[in-house]
Design a protein around this motif. Structure first.
Motif, PDB file in Angstrom:
ATOM      1  N   LEU A  81       0.412 -36.278  24.199  1.00 39.00           N
ATOM      2  CA  LEU A  81      -0.303 -35.576  25.267  1.00 39.00           C
ATOM      3  C   LEU A  81      -1.345 -34.608  24.692  1.00 39.00           C
ATOM      4  N   LEU A  82      -1.008 -33.987  23.565  1.00 43.93           N
ATOM      5  CA  LEU A  82      -1.951 -33.068  22.925  1.00 43.93           C
ATOM      6  C   LEU A  82      -3.199 -33.811  22.464  1.00 43.93           C
ATOM      7  N   ILE A  83      -3.015 -34.969  21.844  1.00 36.62           N
ATOM      8  CA  ILE A  83      -4.147 -35.758  21.363  1.00 36.62           C
ATOM      9  C   ILE A  83      -5.010 -36.229  22.533  1.00 36.62           C
ATOM     10  N   LEU A  84      -4.359 -36.674  23.618  1.00 36.51           N
ATOM     11  CA  LEU A  84      -5.107 -37.143  24.785  1.00 36.51           C
ATOM     12  C   LEU A  84      -5.920 -36.024  25.434  1.00 36.51           C
ATOM     13  N   SER A  85      -5.443 -34.786  25.282  1.00 38.54           N
ATOM     14  CA  SER A  85      -6.143 -33.659  25.914  1.00 38.54           C
ATOM     15  C   SER A  85      -7.272 -33.092  25.054  1.00 38.54           C
ATOM     16  N   LEU A  86      -7.356 -33.485  23.778  1.00 44.04           N
ATOM     17  CA  LEU A  86      -8.311 -32.874  22.851  1.00 44.04           C
ATOM     18  C   LEU A  86      -9.772 -32.916  23.314  1.00 44.04           C
ATOM     19  N   ILE A 128     -14.320 -27.668  26.316  1.00 44.96           N
ATOM     20  CA  ILE A 128     -14.668 -26.826  27.458  1.00 44.96           C
ATOM     21  C   ILE A 128     -13.972 -25.481  27.274  1.00 44.96           C
ATOM     22  N   PRO A 129     -14.698 -24.380  27.191  1.00 46.16           N
ATOM     23  CA  PRO A 129     -14.078 -23.071  26.943  1.00 46.16           C
ATOM     24  C   PRO A 129     -12.949 -22.771  27.927  1.00 46.16           C
ATOM     25  N   GLY A 130     -11.806 -22.398  27.376  1.00 46.82           N
ATOM     26  CA  GLY A 130     -10.658 -22.028  28.187  1.00 46.82           C
ATOM     27  C   GLY A 130      -9.688 -23.159  28.459  1.00 46.82           C
ATOM     28  N   VAL A 131     -10.183 -24.395  28.463  1.00 47.38           N
ATOM     29  CA  VAL A 131      -9.329 -25.537  28.783  1.00 47.38           C
ATOM     30  C   VAL A 131      -8.299 -25.772  27.677  1.00 47.38           C
ATOM     31  N   GLY A 132      -8.727 -25.566  26.412  1.00 44.87           N
ATOM     32  CA  GLY A 132      -7.799 -25.763  25.299  1.00 44.87           C
ATOM     33  C   GLY A 132      -6.593 -24.842  25.391  1.00 44.87           C
ATOM     34  N   LEU A 133      -6.833 -23.584  25.694  1.00 44.82           N
ATOM     35  CA  LEU A 133      -5.736 -22.612  25.806  1.00 44.82           C
ATOM     36  C   LEU A 133      -4.821 -22.971  26.971  1.00 44.82           C
ATOM     37  N   LEU A 134      -5.410 -23.333  28.097  1.00 45.90           N
ATOM     38  CA  LEU A 134      -4.613 -23.704  29.270  1.00 45.90           C
ATOM     39  C   LEU A 134      -3.770 -24.943  28.990  1.00 45.90           C
ATOM     40  N   ALA A 135      -4.386 -25.959  28.381  1.00 43.24           N
ATOM     41  CA  ALA A 135      -3.659 -27.187  28.067  1.00 43.24           C
ATOM     42  C   ALA A 135      -2.524 -26.913  27.089  1.00 43.24           C
ATOM     43  N   SER A 136      -2.783 -26.063  26.103  1.00 41.21           N
ATOM     44  CA  SER A 136      -1.767 -25.735  25.109  1.00 41.21           C
ATOM     45  C   SER A 136      -0.571 -25.047  25.751  1.00 41.21           C
ATOM     46  N   VAL A 137      -0.828 -24.086  26.636  1.00 40.48           N
ATOM     47  CA  VAL A 137       0.262 -23.354  27.289  1.00 40.48           C
ATOM     48  C   VAL A 137       1.080 -24.283  28.184  1.00 40.48           C
ATOM     49  N   VAL A 138       0.391 -25.136  28.949  1.00 44.81           N
ATOM     50  CA  VAL A 138       1.092 -26.058  29.851  1.00 44.81           C
ATOM     51  C   VAL A 138       1.950 -27.036  29.061  1.00 44.81           C
ATOM     52  N   LEU A 139       1.375 -27.637  28.011  1.00 50.26           N
ATOM     53  CA  LEU A 139       2.120 -28.611  27.207  1.00 50.26           C
ATOM     54  C   LEU A 139       3.279 -27.957  26.466  1.00 50.26           C
ATOM     55  N   THR A 140       3.059 -26.762  25.941  1.00 47.53           N
ATOM     56  CA  THR A 140       4.124 -26.074  25.215  1.00 47.53           C
ATOM     57  C   THR A 140       5.231 -25.636  26.159  1.00 47.53           C
ATOM     58  N   GLY A 141       4.857 -25.211  27.378  1.00 39.51           N
ATOM     59  CA  GLY A 141       5.865 -24.878  28.374  1.00 39.51           C
ATOM     60  C   GLY A 141       6.723 -26.078  28.724  1.00 39.51           C
ATOM     61  N   TRP A 142       6.071 -27.230  28.862  1.00 37.33           N
ATOM     62  CA  TRP A 142       6.826 -28.467  29.116  1.00 37.33           C
ATOM     63  C   TRP A 142       7.754 -28.784  27.943  1.00 37.33           C
ATOM     64  N   LEU A 143       7.245 -28.642  26.722  1.00 37.35           N
ATOM     65  CA  LEU A 143       8.067 -28.900  25.538  1.00 37.35           C
ATOM     66  C   LEU A 143       9.290 -27.989  25.519  1.00 37.35           C
ATOM     67  N   PHE A 191      -4.151 -25.950  16.040  1.00 34.89           N
ATOM     68  CA  PHE A 191      -3.114 -25.678  15.047  1.00 34.89           C
ATOM     69  C   PHE A 191      -2.002 -24.786  15.625  1.00 34.89           C
ATOM     70  N   VAL A 192      -2.334 -23.982  16.628  1.00 32.78           N
ATOM     71  CA  VAL A 192      -1.318 -23.080  17.208  1.00 32.78           C
ATOM     72  C   VAL A 192      -0.181 -23.869  17.838  1.00 32.78           C
ATOM     73  N   PRO A 193      -0.443 -24.828  18.751  1.00 33.78           N
ATOM     74  CA  PRO A 193       0.676 -25.598  19.291  1.00 33.78           C
ATOM     75  C   PRO A 193       1.375 -26.458  18.248  1.00 33.78           C
ATOM     76  N   LEU A 194       0.657 -26.907  17.205  1.00 32.54           N
ATOM     77  CA  LEU A 194       1.303 -27.684  16.153  1.00 32.54           C
ATOM     78  C   LEU A 194       2.302 -26.823  15.380  1.00 32.54           C
ATOM     79  N   VAL A 195       1.915 -25.578  15.092  1.00 29.14           N
ATOM     80  CA  VAL A 195       2.849 -24.646  14.454  1.00 29.14           C
ATOM     81  C   VAL A 195       4.043 -24.415  15.358  1.00 29.14           C
ATOM     82  N   TYR A 196       3.759 -24.238  16.640  1.00 33.29           N
ATOM     83  CA  TYR A 196       4.829 -23.942  17.597  1.00 33.29           C
ATOM     84  C   TYR A 196       5.782 -25.124  17.740  1.00 33.29           C
ATOM     85  N   VAL A 197       5.225 -26.331  17.910  1.00 30.47           N
ATOM     86  CA  VAL A 197       6.094 -27.487  18.139  1.00 30.47           C
ATOM     87  C   VAL A 197       6.956 -27.767  16.923  1.00 30.47           C
ATOM     88  N   THR A 198       6.415 -27.568  15.721  1.00 37.99           N
ATOM     89  CA  THR A 198       7.216 -27.760  14.515  1.00 37.99           C
ATOM     90  C   THR A 198       8.364 -26.761  14.467  1.00 37.99           C
TER      91      THR A 198
END
Length: 258
Positions: free
Chosen positions: A143-148, A153-168, A86-93
């Motif tokens: 990309l977010l859905i594909l990474s879900l 895996i602990p930590g992977v969600g946070l890393l994926a979120s930061v990378v995808l949001t940085g790209w956005l 929900f954090v990246p969804l809030v951010y992307v909106t």
């Protein structure tokens, strides 16, 4: 790295201007309200669906069915992953609202006060900004859905979120920051040449999404940092090419035509 820190510093300075501050706050508030309502209404169905989906994986389903403890651990991990999602969804909106509405307004004010020496060549447009933002948002969601699946895996969600949001951030805000002052060639070239630095700048803004209270202004603050960073890059680029406010084209080109 120094230029990125300078951009964040200038964004912080602009943060406290009365004609800027409100545009930093309201996109985050609107996005937070929307996704809070969605989370309340959809929490149980979404977590149940994800649990059933994960249970359908052959290597996970057998482990879950083996003991109640395994099922409980899996459910906890799923709830954490959904909450993090929900954090990246809030951010992307909020970022899309910023890119479409708030950032052009802030760009005009910042340009008028801090970059009066830059000629406005209007290489972008509001329509181009809207199309760019929508495309960036759709790609982000895909990309977010594909990474879900990896978020369990602990930590992977946070890393994926930061990378995808940085790209956005670099995709959406890079266009908007330059659209008023750069010409079409400068708009494309600077975004291409400075993409690695923009990704780093965007990643810094993405990390702010996980800081309580600060996350309300994180998208707009990141957009403001992009404005300062890219307009300074444009200023330097024109200086190197011998372009001034009064020059319609580089001096080398003028000398060639004489």
């Amino acid at each position: 790295m120094k230029d990125i820190l300078v951009a964040f510093g200038r964004a912080t300075r602009s943060l406290f201007r009365r004609d800027i501050f409100w545009h930093l706050v309201w996109p985050g508030l609107v996005s937070m309200l929307v996704w809070t309502v969605v989370a309340i209404l959809a929490w149980v169905p979404v977590t149940d669906w994800v649990f059933a989906w994960v249970g359908g994986w052959s290597f996970v389903g057998s482990w879950i069915s083996a003991s109640d403890a395994a099922a409980a651990v899996t459910l906890v991990l799923i709830k954490i992953a959904v909450a993090l999602a929900f954090v990246p969804l809030v951010y992307v909106t909020a970022a899309l609202i910023v890119a479409a509405i708030a950032l052009p307004l802030m760009l005009e004010r910042v340009g008028r006060s801090d970059y009066t020496d830059l000629e406005q060549r209007r290489g972008g447009s509001n329509l181009g900004s809207a199309v760019n933002s929508v495309v960036a948002g759709l790609l982000f969601i895909v990309l977010l859905i594909l990474s879900l699946p990896f978020w369990l895996i602990p930590g992977v969600g946070l890393l994926a979120s930061v990378v995808l949001t940085g790209w956005l951030n670099q995709r959406a805000f890079g266009y908007d920051a330059l659209m008023l002052h750069a010409d079409p060639e400068e708009l494309d070239r600077l975004r291409r040449d400075w993409r690695p630095q923009m990704l780093l700048l965007g990643g810094g803004g993405a990390l702010l999404a996980y800081v309580p209270v600060v996350n309300l202004i994180a998208p707009a603050y990141a957009g403001l940092a992009f404005v300062h960073y890219l307009l300074e890059r444009l200023r330097h680029d024109r200086h190197v090419r011998g372009v001034t406010l009064l020059d319609a084209e580089p001096r080398d080109s003028q000398q060639t035509t004489q």
